[in-house]
Write a protein that holds these residues in place. Structure first.
Motif, PDB file in Angstrom:
ATOM      1  N   LEU A 296     -28.353   2.666  16.072  1.00 15.37           N
ATOM      2  CA  LEU A 296     -27.303   2.929  15.087  1.00 15.37           C
ATOM      3  C   LEU A 296     -27.424   2.022  13.870  1.00 15.37           C
ATOM      4  N   ARG A 297     -27.069   2.588  12.739  1.00  7.40           N
ATOM      5  CA  ARG A 297     -26.935   1.785  11.519  1.00  7.40           C
ATOM      6  C   ARG A 297     -25.436   1.507  11.340  1.00  7.40           C
ATOM      7  N   PHE A 298     -25.032   0.269  11.615  1.00  7.24           N
ATOM      8  CA  PHE A 298     -23.624  -0.100  11.538  1.00  7.24           C
ATOM      9  C   PHE A 298     -23.221  -0.361  10.086  1.00  7.24           C
ATOM     10  N   ARG A 299     -22.013   0.072   9.747  1.00  3.92           N
ATOM     11  CA  ARG A 299     -21.499  -0.088   8.378  1.00  3.92           C
ATOM     12  C   ARG A 299     -20.659  -1.351   8.213  1.00  3.92           C
ATOM     13  N   GLY A 300     -20.437  -2.074   9.285  1.00  6.47           N
ATOM     14  CA  GLY A 300     -19.572  -3.241   9.215  1.00  6.47           C
ATOM     15  C   GLY A 300     -18.401  -3.072  10.172  1.00  6.47           C
ATOM     16  N   GLY A 301     -17.318  -3.784   9.946  1.00  6.15           N
ATOM     17  CA  GLY A 301     -16.144  -3.702  10.798  1.00  6.15           C
ATOM     18  C   GLY A 301     -15.450  -2.356  10.698  1.00  6.15           C
ATOM     19  N   LEU A 302     -14.592  -2.073  11.682  1.00  3.11           N
ATOM     20  CA  LEU A 302     -13.887  -0.800  11.713  1.00  3.11           C
ATOM     21  C   LEU A 302     -12.981  -0.621  10.498  1.00  3.11           C
ATOM     22  N   GLU A 303     -12.600  -1.748   9.875  1.00  2.29           N
ATOM     23  CA  GLU A 303     -11.711  -1.659   8.718  1.00  2.29           C
ATOM     24  C   GLU A 303     -12.364  -0.958   7.527  1.00  2.29           C
ATOM     25  N   ARG A 304     -13.691  -0.827   7.539  1.00  2.00           N
ATOM     26  CA  ARG A 304     -14.358  -0.150   6.427  1.00  2.00           C
ATOM     27  C   ARG A 304     -14.055   1.353   6.415  1.00  2.00           C
ATOM     28  N   TYR A 305     -13.578   1.880   7.551  1.00  2.00           N
ATOM     29  CA  TYR A 305     -13.180   3.281   7.598  1.00  2.00           C
ATOM     30  C   TYR A 305     -11.705   3.466   7.242  1.00  2.00           C
ATOM     31  N   VAL A 306     -11.022   2.402   6.868  1.00  2.00           N
ATOM     32  CA  VAL A 306      -9.601   2.404   6.485  1.00  2.00           C
ATOM     33  C   VAL A 306      -8.771   3.149   7.538  1.00  2.00           C
ATOM     34  N   PRO A 307      -8.619   2.578   8.735  1.00  2.00           N
ATOM     35  CA  PRO A 307      -7.915   3.277   9.822  1.00  2.00           C
ATOM     36  C   PRO A 307      -6.445   3.526   9.492  1.00  2.00           C
ATOM     37  N   TYR A 308      -5.913   4.670   9.999  1.00  2.00           N
ATOM     38  CA  TYR A 308      -4.508   5.003   9.865  1.00  2.00           C
ATOM     39  C   TYR A 308      -3.774   4.578  11.132  1.00  2.00           C
ATOM     40  N   PRO A 309      -2.659   3.848  11.026  1.00  2.00           N
ATOM     41  CA  PRO A 309      -1.852   3.553  12.217  1.00  2.00           C
ATOM     42  C   PRO A 309      -1.241   4.850  12.761  1.00  2.00           C
ATOM     43  N   ALA A 310      -1.146   4.960  14.094  1.00  2.00           N
ATOM     44  CA  ALA A 310      -0.658   6.190  14.718  1.00  2.00           C
ATOM     45  C   ALA A 310       0.772   6.502  14.290  1.00  2.00           C
ATOM     46  N   HIS A 311       1.590   5.460  14.093  1.00  2.00           N
ATOM     47  CA  HIS A 311       2.989   5.743  13.757  1.00  2.00           C
ATOM     48  C   HIS A 311       3.126   6.397  12.381  1.00  2.00           C
ATOM     49  N   LEU A 312       2.159   6.164  11.484  1.00  2.00           N
ATOM     50  CA  LEU A 312       2.204   6.832  10.187  1.00  2.00           C
ATOM     51  C   LEU A 312       1.944   8.326  10.334  1.00  2.00           C
ATOM     52  N   ILE A 313       1.099   8.687  11.292  1.00  2.00           N
ATOM     53  CA  ILE A 313       0.851  10.107  11.535  1.00  2.00           C
ATOM     54  C   ILE A 313       2.122  10.764  12.070  1.00  2.00           C
ATOM     55  N   LEU A 314       2.768  10.092  13.045  1.00  2.00           N
ATOM     56  CA  LEU A 314       3.991  10.649  13.626  1.00  2.00           C
ATOM     57  C   LEU A 314       5.110  10.747  12.594  1.00  2.00           C
ATOM     58  N   ARG A 315       5.255   9.732  11.791  1.00  2.00           N
ATOM     59  CA  ARG A 315       6.297   9.753  10.759  1.00  2.00           C
ATOM     60  C   ARG A 315       6.005  10.828   9.719  1.00  2.00           C
ATOM     61  N   SER A 316       4.722  10.972   9.361  1.00  2.00           N
ATOM     62  CA  SER A 316       4.345  12.004   8.394  1.00  2.00           C
ATOM     63  C   SER A 316       4.603  13.387   8.958  1.00  2.00           C
ATOM     64  N   ALA A 317       4.301  13.589  10.257  1.00  2.00           N
ATOM     65  CA  ALA A 317       4.550  14.895  10.886  1.00  2.00           C
ATOM     66  C   ALA A 317       6.039  15.209  10.893  1.00  2.00           C
ATOM     67  N   GLU A 318       6.852  14.196  11.171  1.00  2.00           N
ATOM     68  CA  GLU A 318       8.298  14.375  11.193  1.00  2.00           C
ATOM     69  C   GLU A 318       8.825  14.708   9.796  1.00  2.00           C
ATOM     70  N   MET A 319       8.361  14.004   8.793  1.00  2.00           N
ATOM     71  CA  MET A 319       8.789  14.253   7.416  1.00  2.00           C
ATOM     72  C   MET A 319       8.345  15.642   6.960  1.00  2.00           C
ATOM     73  N   TYR A 320       7.146  16.024   7.331  1.00  2.00           N
ATOM     74  CA  TYR A 320       6.611  17.330   6.951  1.00  2.00           C
ATOM     75  C   TYR A 320       7.441  18.445   7.567  1.00  2.00           C
ATOM     76  N   ALA A 321       7.826  18.243   8.842  1.00  2.00           N
ATOM     77  CA  ALA A 321       8.637  19.247   9.534  1.00  2.00           C
ATOM     78  C   ALA A 321      10.024  19.370   8.903  1.00  2.00           C
ATOM     79  N   ASN A 322      10.521  18.272   8.323  1.00  2.00           N
ATOM     80  CA  ASN A 322      11.846  18.267   7.699  1.00  2.00           C
ATOM     81  C   ASN A 322      11.799  18.660   6.227  1.00  2.00           C
ATOM     82  N   GLY A 323      10.625  19.059   5.742  1.00  2.00           N
ATOM     83  CA  GLY A 323      10.490  19.478   4.356  1.00  2.00           C
ATOM     84  C   GLY A 323      10.400  18.338   3.374  1.00  2.00           C
ATOM     85  N   GLU A 324      10.169  17.121   3.856  1.00  2.00           N
ATOM     86  CA  GLU A 324      10.025  15.957   2.978  1.00  2.00           C
ATOM     87  C   GLU A 324       8.547  15.730   2.638  1.00  2.00           C
ATOM     88  N   GLU A 325       8.332  14.908   1.600  1.00  4.79           N
ATOM     89  CA  GLU A 325       6.961  14.553   1.214  1.00  4.79           C
ATOM     90  C   GLU A 325       6.452  13.498   2.204  1.00  4.79           C
TER      91      GLU A 325
END
Length: 807
Positions: A343-372
């Motif tokens: 493998l050719r490693f790109r560095g630490g996992l932070e180089r992929y700019v990880p999303y925290p799981a709670h942001l996905i859940l909050r975004s899904a909830e906001m989307y379902a409620n018609g919010e941005e």
């Protein structure tokens, strides 16, 4: 020993050393002596270049971190572990955004711990029915029997049941309906509504990858389930590799291999299963991975490969043994001898700019409620989403070249990234490794045995080491793992072997020669003699050299005023001082004649720009003599020598010439000297004496001045066209000057040039008036004024040039 025999012997020695060192390095390599060091050297290259390669934009990382756990506990009331409906929400949101695939680096092999919301009511109902059944049995004087038997009996009343002795009939009258109601209540309790939400989300999306792990230690399956339709690879041309894949997973040793698979309904609903099994190198570091894991006769795709499979990639793989690559549709994936990809490693996992799981859940909830939402679903369009745990104590860690505590999901992300970017690292073939090693050893041995000079050998060794390092780093940048430690070890071993041989065989002879001649010859010549003792024979060669003769003005008078000890002290200090300047410029001291120094350049070794070196040395001698003038004056004062006739500053005249001469060892077979012979040598000696007549202290021929000027600018003035004593043909001579002196006297020099040119036209009367005007400002004009008077009185003596009558 003749030169031919000597070369033959040294050539045979070189061959033996090359073969022995090469064989030794080969054995050490095959026994793995260099493996650990090579791994560490490779990891250094990985870290140097990791940040220079850009992570793929097609990959998104979602991490369940501590912040997400804290948020879920506070906002959703979820303790750890999370309910499966949390993952279902995230899959539904990725589905809404049009993600290519969602791969979970999590083993969902156990049912959810989250029960139905009305579990207390279900339990109470079941317990009540059981109590009712027990009461009925007790009242009838019966003991409860097997529930399994009663479960299959038909319903009936006491009046219609069969005669005594028929257990099924008696049991039905007292509790068969209650038994059925109790069992239905218990089935409601065991229902996995939480798991079902995740399963339903998988089915709707269709491109979810669940993780599977293979081990010889434990698992929940001993074979690939017959009813599992998850896609696996179909292989072509892998016959030689299957045993190696099997050996990696432990099957090669006939060990029992287990599979840790997701829940049956969960895996059946998934688009694919992806292996998260990895095999580290011998030092425990994961640098490579396999495209699939061989299990129970099936090529189970890795988590990264499974993500491509569910997004529409073909399941057919073929192995190209000539190129050592796996062909997968449009992709060519290089593999090593075990079928793994580096493998050719790109560095630490932070180089992929990880999303925290709670942001996905909050975004899904906001989307379902018609919010941005924080993260619009469109952000995931066409992306490969990897989900992993990243909270303390939850996530699996492994060591890779980037870090000793790297999240496990990072390995699969890097694998997919390398596939998409087509930039895996390839190993250099073993044959090429050894060919390069052999070449390095040959160069080192030839340099060490035949150069004859230790500094050259050490310098060459340094250049080769630098070349190996540069090549290995450049190769990695170009996508190749080029060995670093093996050729470095080979170079060092070859160098040390040659040094030991030289010390044992030729070292004593060289040390004897250096000790014997170090005080008499130039260090350059001593080194050459040490390297080539055969040069200690009579003979010479014709070559162009630059020659210097120097002499202290009035040294005879000085020697008469000093006692022997003072004379020895003064002479040794003076000669050492000038000798250092000459030898530092590459000159060879021919001999000392009292206070006179005779030296030359471009022999015995070739020296570029030897005329410039000689002229620079002469000017430097005069410059430093001028600076040390007060020092010598003080020395004479301390000796109580105060005669005005004494040259207390040791003013020195120097003559220089460049021309061809015979240079070599001259004398008898028992006593000889390395010296020079020829007319060019005599001319340099004459110019040193000619300084007396012009009142100058440096004089050189036009040949020296012109050749020196080809190197860099020199300053001076043309003195004369003169035929020295013993010669009938004139030569042009110059007085070299330093730039400061030339600038100071430039106006006088120009006037002198005009008068000199008039003198050589034969107009002595006019030249005399010009020289008379300059004689109080400069020495050469006074000399020329006397010559003008002489030729005015004896015009028949004029030959068109000046004829020197004395040395």
């Amino acid at each position: 020993m003749t030169e031919t025999v000597k070369r033959y012997k040294k050539g045979a020695t070189a061959l033996v050393v090359v073969l022995c060192v090469f064989a030794g390095m080969g054995l050490l390599h095959f026994f793995g002596v260099f493996t650990f060091l090579e791994y560490k050297a490779y990891d250094l290259r990985v870290n140097v270049f990791a940040s220079s390669s850009r992570p793929s934009d097609s990959i998104i990382v979602v991490l369940l971190d501590q912040e997400s756990i804290d948020w879920a506990g506070a906002q959703r009331g979820w303790p750890w572990p999370w309910p499966r409906k949390a993952y279902a929400e995230m899959v539904d949101y990725m589905n809404a955004g049009g993600a290519q695939a969602v791969a979970f680096d999590v083993l969902f092999s156990e049912p959810s711990v989250y029960r139905s919301a009305d579990q207390d009511e279900i339990i109470d109902t079941a317990v009540g029915k059981m109590e009712e059944m027990r009461a009925n049995f007790t009242a009838a004087g019966e003991q409860p029997r097997s529930a399994a038997r009663g479960r299959g009996a038909e319903a009936g009343t006491a009046a219609s049941r069969p005669a005594a002795g028929d257990d099924a009939g008696r049991q039905g009258g007292f509790g068969i309906e209650g038994y059925r109601e109790a069992m239905e209540a218990l089935r409601g309790l065991s229902a996995r509504a939480d798991d079902d939400s995740f399963i339903e989300a998988e089915k709707k999306f269709g491109r979810v990858v669940q993780a599977a792990f293979f081990s010889t230690v434990s698992g929940n399956a001993k074979s690939w389930p017959a009813n599992l339709n998850a896609p696996v690879f179909s292989l072509s041309g892998f016959e030689e590799f299957i045993p190696r894949y099997a050996a990696l997973s432990g099957q090669g040793e006939q060990a029992e291999v287990w599979a840790q698979l997701p829940l049956e309904d969960l895996r059946n609903a998934a688009g694919a299963l992806g292996s998260v099994t990895g095999w580290p190198d011998s030092d425990g570091i994961l640098r490579r991975t396999s495209l699939f894991t061989w299990y129970d006769g099936k090529a189970v795709p890795s988590l990264a490969a499974a993500a491509l499979l569910v997004s529409g990639a073909d399941s057919a793989l073929s192995y190209d043994s000539k190129q050592q690559v796996i062909r997968w549709g449009d992709y060519s994936i290089p593999v090593d001898s075990d079928g793994r990809s580096i493998l050719r490693f790109r560095g630490g996992l932070e180089r992929y700019v990880p999303y925290p799981a709670h942001l996905i859940l909050r975004s899904a909830e906001m989307y379902a409620n018609g919010e941005e939402p924080f993260l619009p679903p469109g952000d995931f369009a066409g992306k490969y989403v990897f989900f992993g745990f990243y909270a303390p104590g939850l996530y699996d860690i492994f060591a890779n070249p980037i870090s000793s505590v790297y999240p496990g999901v990072g390995m699969h992300i890097t694998m997919l990234d390398n596939i998409l970017s087509r930039d895996f690292i390839r190993e250099i073939p073993l044959a090429a490794d050894f060919a390069f090693l052999f070449g390095v050893i040959v160069v080192i041995v030839l340099l060490s045995l035949f150069s004859g000079r230790l500094p050259l050998s050490i310098g060459g060794m340094g250049v080769i080491i630098a070349g190996i390092l540069a090549l290995s780093f450049a190769a990695y940048s170009g996508g190749f793992w080029f060995p670093m430690v093996l050729p470095l070890a080979g170079a060092l071993a070859a160098f040390l072997t040659c040094m030991i041989y030289n010390y044992a065989t030729e070292g004593s002879q060289r040390r004897f020669i250096k000790n014997a001649f170090n005080h008499y010859l130039s260090p350059i010549y001593v080194d050459q003699l040490a390297a080539n003792p055969d040069k200690l024979t009579l003979g010479g060669e014709r070559r162009e050299i630059s020659i210097l003769f120097s002499d202290v003005q009035g040294f005879t008078t000085i020697s008469e005023k000093l006692d022997p000890d003072q004379l020895k002290e003064l002479l040794n200090e003076y000669l050492t001082f000038l000798t250092n300047i000459i030898q530092n410029s590459g000159g060879t001291i021919d001999k000392y004649e009292g206070d006179a120094i005779i030296a030359f350049w471009n022999a015995p070794l070739d020296i570029e720009n030897h005329a410039a070196r000689a002229l620079d040395a002469a000017l430097e001698c005069q410059k430093q003599l001028a600076e040390k003038g007060p020092y010598f004056e003080e020395k004479f004062k301390n000796w109580n020598i105060d005669s005005p006739k004494i040259n207390k500053r040791l003013l020195t005249r120097i003559g220089l010439n460049t021309g061809y001469a015979v240079v070599g060892n001259f004398g008898s077979e028992k006593h000889f000297n390395y010296t020079m012979l020829g007319d060019s040598v005599n001319l340099a000696a004459r110019l040193e004496g000619l300084n007396k007549q012009f009142g100058t202290f440096i004089m050189c021929t036009d040949n020296t001045f012109t050749k020196a000027g080809g190197c860099h600018a020199f300053y001076g003035r043309k003195l004369a066209q003169v035929a020295v004593v013993g010669k009938s043909e004139p030569v042009t001579v110059w007085e070299p000057l330093t730039e400061p002196v030339y600038r100071e006297k430039e106006r006088v020099i120009r006037a002198f040039d005009e008068a000199r040119d008039i003198f050589y036209t034969g107009d002595f009367a006019r030249a005399l008036s010009l020289f008379e005007a300059l004689k109080d400002k400069d020495s050469p004009p006074a000399f020329y004024a006397e010559q003008c008077r002489f030729y005015l009185q004896s015009p028949e003596s004029w030959k068109g040039f000046w004829q020197a009558l004395s040395k």
